[in-house]
Design a protein around this motif. Sequence first.
Motif, PDB file in Angstrom:
ATOM      1  N   PRO A  42       2.141  -1.475  17.170  1.00 47.27           N
ATOM      2  CA  PRO A  42       3.067  -1.543  16.031  1.00 47.27           C
ATOM      3  C   PRO A  42       2.383  -1.070  14.752  1.00 47.27           C
ATOM      4  CG  PRO A  42       2.179  -3.700  16.453  1.00 47.27           C
ATOM      5  CD  PRO A  42       1.647  -2.800  17.548  1.00 47.27           C
ATOM      6  N   GLU A  43       3.179  -0.853  13.731  1.00 49.74           N
ATOM      7  CA  GLU A  43       2.632  -0.449  12.435  1.00 49.74           C
ATOM      8  C   GLU A  43       1.827  -1.573  11.794  1.00 49.74           C
ATOM      9  OE1 GLU A  43       5.645   1.328   9.945  1.00 49.74           O
ATOM     10  OE2 GLU A  43       6.584   2.203  11.711  1.00 49.74           O
ATOM     11  N   HIS A  44       2.165  -2.804  12.119  1.00 45.28           N
ATOM     12  CA  HIS A  44       1.458  -3.966  11.570  1.00 45.28           C
ATOM     13  C   HIS A  44       1.221  -4.956  12.708  1.00 45.28           C
ATOM     14  CE1 HIS A  44       0.622  -7.565   9.199  1.00 45.28           C
ATOM     15  NE2 HIS A  44       0.334  -6.736   8.212  1.00 45.28           N
ATOM     16  N   ALA A  45       0.025  -5.500  12.795  1.00 39.06           N
ATOM     17  CA  ALA A  45      -0.343  -6.397  13.900  1.00 39.06           C
ATOM     18  C   ALA A  45       0.554  -7.624  14.003  1.00 39.06           C
ATOM     19  CB  ALA A  45      -1.797  -6.818  13.761  1.00 39.06           C
ATOM     20  N   ASN A  46       1.114  -8.090  12.891  1.00 36.74           N
ATOM     21  CA  ASN A  46       1.977  -9.278  12.931  1.00 36.74           C
ATOM     22  C   ASN A  46       3.261  -9.051  13.716  1.00 36.74           C
ATOM     23  OD1 ASN A  46       0.091 -10.553  11.377  1.00 36.74           O
ATOM     24  ND2 ASN A  46       1.332 -10.628   9.526  1.00 36.74           N
ATOM     25  N   GLN A  47       3.620  -7.799  13.942  1.00 36.33           N
ATOM     26  CA  GLN A  47       4.838  -7.511  14.690  1.00 36.33           C
ATOM     27  C   GLN A  47       4.737  -7.982  16.141  1.00 36.33           C
ATOM     28  OE1 GLN A  47       5.013  -3.294  12.957  1.00 36.33           O
ATOM     29  NE2 GLN A  47       7.094  -3.712  13.655  1.00 36.33           N
ATOM     30  N   ILE A  48       3.542  -8.058  16.676  1.00 32.92           N
ATOM     31  CA  ILE A  48       3.377  -8.522  18.056  1.00 32.92           C
ATOM     32  C   ILE A  48       3.826  -9.976  18.164  1.00 32.92           C
ATOM     33  CG2 ILE A  48       1.702  -9.024  19.881  1.00 32.92           C
ATOM     34  CD1 ILE A  48       0.144  -6.542  18.890  1.00 32.92           C
ATOM     35  N   GLY A  49       3.344 -10.814  17.264  1.00 33.20           N
ATOM     36  CA  GLY A  49       3.772 -12.211  17.266  1.00 33.20           C
ATOM     37  C   GLY A  49       5.264 -12.353  17.030  1.00 33.20           C
ATOM     38  N   ALA A  50       5.814 -11.518  16.160  1.00 32.83           N
ATOM     39  CA  ALA A  50       7.253 -11.558  15.883  1.00 32.83           C
ATOM     40  C   ALA A  50       8.061 -11.209  17.129  1.00 32.83           C
ATOM     41  CB  ALA A  50       7.601 -10.622  14.743  1.00 32.83           C
ATOM     42  N   ALA A  51       7.561 -10.286  17.933  1.00 36.91           N
ATOM     43  CA  ALA A  51       8.257  -9.916  19.167  1.00 36.91           C
ATOM     44  C   ALA A  51       8.250 -11.073  20.164  1.00 36.91           C
ATOM     45  CB  ALA A  51       7.612  -8.678  19.778  1.00 36.91           C
ATOM     46  N   PHE A  52       7.115 -11.758  20.287  1.00 39.30           N
ATOM     47  CA  PHE A  52       7.049 -12.910  21.194  1.00 39.30           C
ATOM     48  C   PHE A  52       7.950 -14.043  20.693  1.00 39.30           C
ATOM     49  CE2 PHE A  52       3.529 -10.710  23.057  1.00 39.30           C
ATOM     50  CZ  PHE A  52       3.524 -11.119  24.383  1.00 39.30           C
ATOM     51  N   LEU A  53       7.989 -14.243  19.394  1.00 34.73           N
ATOM     52  CA  LEU A  53       8.874 -15.262  18.822  1.00 34.73           C
ATOM     53  C   LEU A  53      10.332 -14.917  19.109  1.00 34.73           C
ATOM     54  CD1 LEU A  53       9.251 -17.823  17.140  1.00 34.73           C
ATOM     55  CD2 LEU A  53       9.181 -16.389  15.100  1.00 34.73           C
ATOM     56  N   ALA A  54      10.705 -13.660  18.955  1.00 31.95           N
ATOM     57  CA  ALA A  54      12.078 -13.234  19.236  1.00 31.95           C
ATOM     58  C   ALA A  54      12.424 -13.441  20.709  1.00 31.95           C
ATOM     59  CB  ALA A  54      12.271 -11.772  18.845  1.00 31.95           C
ATOM     60  N   ALA A  55      11.504 -13.091  21.609  1.00 34.24           N
ATOM     61  CA  ALA A  55      11.735 -13.279  23.042  1.00 34.24           C
ATOM     62  C   ALA A  55      11.877 -14.765  23.374  1.00 34.24           C
ATOM     63  CB  ALA A  55      10.616 -12.645  23.854  1.00 34.24           C
ATOM     64  N   SER A  56      11.082 -15.589  22.728  1.00 34.81           N
ATOM     65  CA  SER A  56      11.159 -17.033  22.942  1.00 34.81           C
ATOM     66  C   SER A  56      12.494 -17.595  22.441  1.00 34.81           C
ATOM     67  CB  SER A  56       9.993 -17.723  22.233  1.00 34.81           C
ATOM     68  OG  SER A  56      10.096 -19.115  22.338  1.00 34.81           O
ATOM     69  N   ARG A  57      12.918 -17.147  21.269  1.00 37.68           N
ATOM     70  CA  ARG A  57      14.186 -17.622  20.704  1.00 37.68           C
ATOM     71  C   ARG A  57      15.391 -17.168  21.526  1.00 37.68           C
ATOM     72  NH1 ARG A  57      12.966 -16.931  14.233  1.00 37.68           N
ATOM     73  NH2 ARG A  57      11.799 -18.887  14.057  1.00 37.68           N
ATOM     74  N   ARG A  58      15.236 -16.052  22.234  1.00 36.38           N
ATOM     75  CA  ARG A  58      16.299 -15.563  23.120  1.00 36.38           C
ATOM     76  C   ARG A  58      16.244 -16.239  24.486  1.00 36.38           C
ATOM     77  NH1 ARG A  58      16.228  -9.227  23.321  1.00 36.38           N
ATOM     78  NH2 ARG A  58      17.549  -9.736  25.093  1.00 36.38           N
ATOM     79  N   HIS A  59      15.319 -17.166  24.654  1.00 37.75           N
ATOM     80  CA  HIS A  59      15.117 -17.903  25.903  1.00 37.75           C
ATOM     81  C   HIS A  59      14.776 -16.978  27.069  1.00 37.75           C
ATOM     82  CE1 HIS A  59      17.137 -21.881  24.584  1.00 37.75           C
ATOM     83  NE2 HIS A  59      16.535 -21.271  23.580  1.00 37.75           N
TER      84      HIS A  59
END
Length: 92
Positions: A42-59
């Motif tokens: 990603p353009e910024h390393a924090n996007q990786i955590g954001a993707a995992f958070l989104a996947a978690s929130r989508r169950h």
Amino acid sequence: MSRPAVLTDPAWKANAVDAIERIVRRDGVVTSEDLRKEITAPEHANQIGAAFLAASRRHLIVATGYRASRDRSRRHGVIRTWALHPEAGGAH
């Protein structure tokens, strides 16, 4: 004065969430290292955590624990492991 927002590719997170789901369905477990091997950085390393958070929130995934990183640059730092969420069911 506020900081400027980080300009990022809006499609990257959606592609990352798809990759996370694909990896966990294929391998039974997924980590950030697995994601980095599967898609472009990603353009910024924090996007990786954001993707995992989104996947978690989508169950799609659920946190299962931690393990030592296998990436030499992380020097055995601890990373989270994720498994398929029970609500995600079988393959799509």
